[in-house]
Design a protein around this motif. Sequence first.
Motif, PDB file in Angstrom:
ATOM      1  N   GLN A   1       0.858  -1.188   0.000  1.00  0.00           N
ATOM      2  CA  GLN A   1       0.000   0.000   0.000  1.00  0.00           C
ATOM      3  C   GLN A   1       0.888   1.230   0.000  1.00  0.00           C
ATOM      4  O   GLN A   1       1.900   1.276   0.712  1.00  0.00           O
ATOM      5  CB  GLN A   1      -0.893   0.004   1.236  1.00  0.00           C
ATOM      6  CG  GLN A   1      -1.970  -1.059   1.206  1.00  0.00           C
ATOM      7  CD  GLN A   1      -2.628  -1.182   2.570  1.00  0.00           C
ATOM      8  OE1 GLN A   1      -2.012  -1.664   3.527  1.00  0.00           O
ATOM      9  NE2 GLN A   1      -3.861  -0.743   2.662  1.00  0.00           N
ATOM     10  N   SER A   2       0.485   2.242  -0.758  1.00  0.00           N
ATOM     11  CA  SER A   2       1.325   3.441  -0.900  1.00  0.00           C
ATOM     12  C   SER A   2       1.726   4.041   0.451  1.00  0.00           C
ATOM     13  O   SER A   2       2.863   4.457   0.630  1.00  0.00           O
ATOM     14  CB  SER A   2       0.598   4.504  -1.718  1.00  0.00           C
ATOM     15  OG  SER A   2       0.331   4.004  -2.999  1.00  0.00           O
ATOM     16  N   ASN A   3       0.780   4.051   1.389  1.00  0.00           N
ATOM     17  CA  ASN A   3       1.098   4.706   2.665  1.00  0.00           C
ATOM     18  C   ASN A   3       2.083   3.914   3.535  1.00  0.00           C
ATOM     19  O   ASN A   3       2.485   4.378   4.593  1.00  0.00           O
ATOM     20  CB  ASN A   3      -0.191   5.016   3.439  1.00  0.00           C
ATOM     21  CG  ASN A   3      -0.970   3.769   3.782  1.00  0.00           C
ATOM     22  OD1 ASN A   3      -0.621   2.659   3.353  1.00  0.00           O
ATOM     23  ND2 ASN A   3      -2.025   3.916   4.561  1.00  0.00           N
ATOM     24  N   LYS A   4       2.483   2.736   3.078  1.00  0.00           N
ATOM     25  CA  LYS A   4       3.437   1.935   3.853  1.00  0.00           C
ATOM     26  C   LYS A   4       4.855   1.977   3.278  1.00  0.00           C
ATOM     27  O   LYS A   4       5.792   1.459   3.886  1.00  0.00           O
ATOM     28  CB  LYS A   4       2.983   0.469   3.896  1.00  0.00           C
ATOM     29  CG  LYS A   4       1.592   0.228   4.483  1.00  0.00           C
ATOM     30  CD  LYS A   4       1.652   0.234   5.989  1.00  0.00           C
ATOM     31  CE  LYS A   4       0.275   0.132   6.633  1.00  0.00           C
ATOM     32  NZ  LYS A   4      -0.398  -1.143   6.393  1.00  0.00           N
TER      33      LYS A   4
ATOM     34  N   LYS B   1       0.419   5.011  -9.071  1.00  0.00           N
ATOM     35  CA  LYS B   1       0.377   5.690  -7.775  1.00  0.00           C
ATOM     36  C   LYS B   1       1.458   5.152  -6.829  1.00  0.00           C
ATOM     37  O   LYS B   1       2.175   5.914  -6.185  1.00  0.00           O
ATOM     38  CB  LYS B   1      -1.019   5.485  -7.167  1.00  0.00           C
ATOM     39  CG  LYS B   1      -1.191   6.124  -5.816  1.00  0.00           C
ATOM     40  CD  LYS B   1      -2.624   5.976  -5.305  1.00  0.00           C
ATOM     41  CE  LYS B   1      -2.724   6.525  -3.895  1.00  0.00           C
ATOM     42  NZ  LYS B   1      -3.329   5.569  -2.971  1.00  0.00           N
ATOM     43  N   LEU B   2       1.558   3.849  -6.764  1.00  0.00           N
ATOM     44  CA  LEU B   2       2.571   3.228  -5.900  1.00  0.00           C
ATOM     45  C   LEU B   2       3.973   3.587  -6.393  1.00  0.00           C
ATOM     46  O   LEU B   2       4.868   3.909  -5.611  1.00  0.00           O
ATOM     47  CB  LEU B   2       2.368   1.710  -5.878  1.00  0.00           C
ATOM     48  CG  LEU B   2       3.404   0.897  -5.096  1.00  0.00           C
ATOM     49  CD1 LEU B   2       3.480   1.340  -3.640  1.00  0.00           C
ATOM     50  CD2 LEU B   2       3.079  -0.598  -5.180  1.00  0.00           C
ATOM     51  N   PHE B   3       4.140   3.551  -7.697  1.00  0.00           N
ATOM     52  CA  PHE B   3       5.433   3.895  -8.285  1.00  0.00           C
ATOM     53  C   PHE B   3       5.861   5.304  -7.891  1.00  0.00           C
ATOM     54  O   PHE B   3       6.991   5.543  -7.482  1.00  0.00           O
ATOM     55  CB  PHE B   3       5.335   3.764  -9.806  1.00  0.00           C
ATOM     56  CG  PHE B   3       6.629   3.975 -10.519  1.00  0.00           C
ATOM     57  CD1 PHE B   3       7.509   2.928 -10.718  1.00  0.00           C
ATOM     58  CD2 PHE B   3       6.962   5.233 -10.998  1.00  0.00           C
ATOM     59  CE1 PHE B   3       8.714   3.131 -11.373  1.00  0.00           C
ATOM     60  CE2 PHE B   3       8.168   5.442 -11.658  1.00  0.00           C
ATOM     61  CZ  PHE B   3       9.041   4.384 -11.854  1.00  0.00           C
ATOM     62  N   ARG B   4       4.927   6.262  -8.009  1.00  0.00           N
ATOM     63  CA  ARG B   4       5.224   7.659  -7.668  1.00  0.00           C
ATOM     64  C   ARG B   4       5.573   7.804  -6.193  1.00  0.00           C
ATOM     65  O   ARG B   4       6.424   8.601  -5.814  1.00  0.00           O
ATOM     66  CB  ARG B   4       4.036   8.575  -8.001  1.00  0.00           C
ATOM     67  CG  ARG B   4       3.757   8.691  -9.484  1.00  0.00           C
ATOM     68  CD  ARG B   4       4.860   9.446 -10.207  1.00  0.00           C
ATOM     69  NE  ARG B   4       4.684   9.372 -11.654  1.00  0.00           N
ATOM     70  CZ  ARG B   4       5.678   9.397 -12.538  1.00  0.00           C
ATOM     71  NH1 ARG B   4       6.930   9.513 -12.132  1.00  0.00           N
ATOM     72  NH2 ARG B   4       5.444   9.319 -13.821  1.00  0.00           N
ATOM     73  N   GLU B   5       4.885   7.054  -5.364  1.00  0.00           N
ATOM     74  CA  GLU B   5       5.149   7.135  -3.927  1.00  0.00           C
ATOM     75  C   GLU B   5       6.551   6.598  -3.603  1.00  0.00           C
ATOM     76  O   GLU B   5       7.263   7.146  -2.763  1.00  0.00           O
ATOM     77  CB  GLU B   5       4.071   6.367  -3.150  1.00  0.00           C
ATOM     78  CG  GLU B   5       4.252   6.351  -1.648  1.00  0.00           C
ATOM     79  CD  GLU B   5       4.198   7.731  -0.981  1.00  0.00           C
ATOM     80  OE1 GLU B   5       3.654   8.678  -1.599  1.00  0.00           O
ATOM     81  OE2 GLU B   5       4.716   7.845   0.156  1.00  0.00           O
ATOM     82  N   ILE B   6       6.949   5.541  -4.283  1.00  0.00           N
ATOM     83  CA  ILE B   6       8.292   4.993  -4.065  1.00  0.00           C
ATOM     84  C   ILE B   6       9.343   6.022  -4.490  1.00  0.00           C
ATOM     85  O   ILE B   6      10.329   6.264  -3.795  1.00  0.00           O
ATOM     86  CB  ILE B   6       8.465   3.660  -4.833  1.00  0.00           C
ATOM     87  CG1 ILE B   6       7.534   2.596  -4.251  1.00  0.00           C
ATOM     88  CG2 ILE B   6       9.919   3.183  -4.785  1.00  0.00           C
ATOM     89  CD1 ILE B   6       7.456   1.307  -5.076  1.00  0.00           C
TER      90      ILE B   6
END
Length: 235
Positions: free
Chosen positions: A71-74, A92-97
């Motif tokens: 999950q993105s928030n993790k 979305k996950l990619f951008r968060e990483i």
Amino acid sequence: MTVSENLQVIISSLPAGVTLVAVSKLQPQSAIMEAYGAGHFDFGENYIQELRDKQLSLPSDIRWHFIGHLQSNKVKYIAPFVHLIHGVDSPKLFREIEKQGQKIGRCIDVLLQVHISEEDTKFGFSESELLDFIDQIKEHPLQFVRIKGLMGMASFTEREDQIRSEMKQLSSLYHQLGNQYGGKTFGQVLYPYLEMSILSMGMSGDYPLALEYGSNLIRVGSAIFGARPPKPSST
Ligand SMILES: *Cc1c(COP(=O)(O)O)cnc(C)c1O
């Protein structure tokens, strides 16, 4: 058979250049230490809290692979130490990483997960979503995330022809992208961000097939550690 005997048997059957990630999710730290004592350094985990606990108390030269649904928030909890995030399944996950990598000045290695199975429950980009996504990121140089390759999970089925066709699909996509982008640099980017050097495919039940289709990273749990303890409801 002990953990180190199982490891020995599997490793001796692998072609050169194939990495074995020992999937230690839900297994006690002692099981990891047994494998580590036998000279194994790559371990795969699916749950953030469990991975954080293990990373804190186990040797610092272990390479931790996150293979679960993230999950993105993790992301922030594992960004400082994770060796490879296998299951990047959305922009979305990619951008968060990328954002978390930038925050701590670390380039994080990832694989893009492709949905190849016929099951709805498995995460990942469809082939066309993946190609669209790559077209998007080509426009922006990436500094804090590096795409090392692709990951996929075949259907959990007895039908070998089904498994084969899914593995073949992932393997051709991997090679197609490798031919198109692998090893090339873009603009001012210092490294090729679509490196396409890792194809993560194959688990205890199907890794011999995955090797036939060119997998060079297999994720094997129960064939090394035995059956997993049940997942506690809190993780
Ligand atoms: C649990 C898991 C594995 C290992 O499964 P086994 O059948 O025990 O080898 C491999 N890959 C992923 C993504 C997993 O979640």
